[in-house]
Design a protein around this motif. Structure first.
Motif: not given
Length: 197
Positions: A28-31, A107-111, A95-98
């Motif tokens: 979802k976006g950069n997550q 640090g990027d958008i993934l699909k 850059v972080g953890v959900v």
């Protein structure tokens, strides 16, 4: 500079891959929320945190310690390529953890469908890579000169170094710029930056 300017990029990542290759299942976006190991065990999809735990279990103590401060994610530049080499990945910061989902913020958008691999920023890997890339450049110029192929060579070097490099990585100042100068013999200018230019 003006007129026709030829640019010859040299990209040094300064890190090395660790663990298996994973495919993004849910993002979802950069997550990145779910991954599955490519050609791995039949464990199916899992969170990136669970995948990292499996990778860490395979590493020695030094690399586990390094992962705490130098963990990166490489995104395959071509997800259809069969055999991926270290240079085939675009390196991005974790850059972080959900926390509630065990996902990573990148640090990027993934699909979904993209393939990723964990990497560690490592001094020895960075030194070996820089030496290989710059000596390769020097060798190409020498071969062109020896074969009589007209080649002007570099007029200057513009270097954009990741803020993770420099003294913090090498333990000494100006390593990359010194290597560039020694390989080209021309002035070097540039800056440290955090991200792509």
């Amino acid at each position: 500079l003006w007129g026709y300017v030829e640019v010859e990029p040299i990209v040094a990542q300064g890190c090395r891959p660790v663990g298996g290759l994973f495919e993004v299942v849910e993002a979802k976006g950069n997550q990145v929320l779910k991954v599955v190991e490519v050609g791995g065990k039949e464990s199916g999809e899992c969170t990136p945190m669970a995948a990292l735990k499996e990778v860490l279990e395979q590493l020695d103590e030094k690399d586990v310690a390094l992962a705490q401060s130098a963990l990166l994610l490489g995104i395959a530049s071509n997800s259809f390529q069969e055999d991926l080499e270290p240079g085939d990945f675009l390196i991005r910061q974790v850059v972080g953890v959900v926390v509630k989902d065990g996902g990573f913020v990148i640090g990027d958008i993934l699909k979904p469908g993209q393939r990723v691999k964990f990497h560690l920023r490592d001094r020895d890997a960075a030194v070996a890579e820089a030496e290989l890339l710059f000596s390769s450049y020097k060798r190409k110029r020498l071969e062109a000169m020896m074969s009589g192929t007209p080649s002007q060579g570099a007029s200057g070097v513009v270097m954009f170094a990741c803020s993770g490099r420099g003294r913090a990585l090498y333990g000494e100042p100006n390593y990359d710029s010194r290597m560039a100068y020694l390989s080209t013999g021309v002035p070097v200018a540039g800056m440290f930056c955090n991200g792509e230019v």
